[in-house]
Design a protein around this motif. Structure first.
Motif: not given
Length: 446
Positions: A1-23
């Protein structure tokens, strides 16, 4: 399984969660809706890894420190990437994540200084995984130290660790069948016709547990109002209140109305339910859900504060249900991001607010009626201490333990002293507290 793009998306989601008050679940849902090209397998990986990092962040950071990295000195994206790798390698035990995935994500396959530094850390995590048993409980289970200390004092060290471990387990997908439209058997058969396996819940007679996660809100059965997604513990509270079909009930902090709708089904669409809340957007959601569920005994009313209802409803209700705003610690298995946003000062502020709402709601209970106080937190400051203060100030109320009703649903072990307490590791539900307070029959309002 190739993880590079999936890890990139995961980092992006974590960044959005960190900068938001939404659940976190709201942000993840928005993320996927804007990227419809992601397949179900990709979405599952991104969501599970994101939730995994939120659940185990302190453990991931300690793993990184022991592997030669300092999370505090990293860029937000760099930290999120290494935390995701630490979760996959140290918590999940995956062996198929490679340095090539990191190199491709960071530099298109070329080995830069940044990529080399990260892959060195990653390889140390794989070859010399830290011993989790040597970590302090706050790190091992990834909770704020103040909360771990509080739980150890209130529940004892052994049960506190059991609670912490259970809050790290993902919650099951549980639905409440709307008996105004279908029986549990009919709903289960309809789900099976759509290829969806389900099984009865442990405690609630209306519950079905669905092992496989998917977009349940797209089902015709949901759109037809046959069920609502609701934790089994949340289903049990209206069952324990058990209002008669002719009762007059106030849901004083109704929110989006999950328990309001359960009351309506219990009362067979008879009697009267007043659903009040300070937030109009939540009540609008209740209106939609009520139409879908086919209820017509619910009157929705926005209030600025609970005391505003006294002009119309003083000494009026057979049951006043206060599902008080709380820290939500009992629901962390569903909302792991909450681990890092609830603080001691939050709990203190909420405790004062909870008492004020309960105090105001007490004037709305008729003589002989029931005042029910509930939260989805595990802390005495929001539970037993609020009730203790209330009873000192309101001699017209006495506790009314629901022993018989708990025995009927085989949950006698949920009665702790005079109160109901549901705990994830004991009952398989979210954490809930509930107190039943009976108003004196001969009380005359002052």
């Amino acid at each position: 399984m190739k993880y590079s793009s999936l890890l990139g998306h995961t980092v992006e989601v974590l960044g959005e969660i960190q900068g938001s008050d939404l659940p976190a679940d709201s942000i993840i849902g928005q993320f996927f809706r804007s990227r419809k090209y992601l397949g179900s397998r990709d979405r599952r990986f991104i969501a599970e890894t994101t939730y995994g990092v939120l659940r185990h962040r302190a453990r991931c950071d300690e793993t990184l420190r022991r592997s030669g990295a300092d999370p505090a000195r990293m860029t937000p994206d760099g930290r999120a990437l290494l935390e995701a790798l630490a979760y996959l390698i140290a918590v999940e035990g995956r062996q198929d994540v490679s340095s090539a995935d990191v190199a491709e994500l960071l530099s298109g396959g070329e080995e830069t200084v940044e990529a080399k530094s990260m892959t060195d850390v990653m390889e140390r995590m794989q070859t010399e995984p830290p011993d989790v048993t040597t970590m302090e409980p706050a790190v091992r289970y990834s909770f704020q130290p103040w909360l771990v200390d509080r739980l150890r004092v209130e529940y004892g060290p052994v049960e506190a660790e059991q609670i912490l471990a259970s809050l790290n387990e993902p919650a099951p997908l549980t639905i409440r069948v709307n008996t105004l439209k279908a029986t549990v058997t009919e709903c289960r058969e309809r789900l099976a016709a759509d290829g969806i396996e389900s099984q009865p819940g442990l405690h609630s007679p209306w519950s079905l547990v669905i092992p496989k996660r998917f977009n349940i809100f797209g089902l015709a059965a949901f759109k037809d109002g046959w069920f609502e997604v609701q934790d089994e513990g949340s289903q049990l509270l209206p069952l324990l209140v058990d209002p008669k079909p002719t009762a007059k009930v106030l849901d004083a902090c109704a929110g989006a109305g999950g328990k309001t709708l359960a009351f309506a089904a219990l009362m067979k669409n008879r009697g009267e339910i007043v659903a009040a809340d300070v937030h109009e957007y939540r009540l609008e959601e209740l209106r939609k859900r009520s139409r879908r569920a086919g209820t017509f005994n619910i009157r929705i009313q926005r209030t600025e504060k609970t005391s505003d209802l006294a002009t119309t409803y003083a000494d009026s209700f057979d049951v006043v249900f206060v599902d008080a705003p709380c820290s939500g610690i009992g629901t962390i298995r569903r909302n792991p991001g909450m681990k890092w946003t609830v603080h001691e000062r939050t709990v203190a502020e909420l405790s004062r607010k909870q008492y004020a709402i309960l105090d105001q709601a007490s004037a709305l209970v008729r003589p002989g009626g029931m005042l029910v106080y509930a939260t989805c937190t595990l802390l005495a400051q929001e539970n037993e201490e609020v009730i203790a203060r209330f009873l000192v100030d309101h001699s017209e109320f006495q506790t009314d333990p629901p022993s018989e009703r708990l025995a009927e649903i085989e949950l006698s072990n949920a009665l702790v002293g005079k109160y109901v307490k549901l705990l994830p590791h004991r009952h398989g539900t979210d954490g809930f507290f509930c107190a039943f307070l009976r108003k004196a029959q001969d009380h005359i309002a002052g």
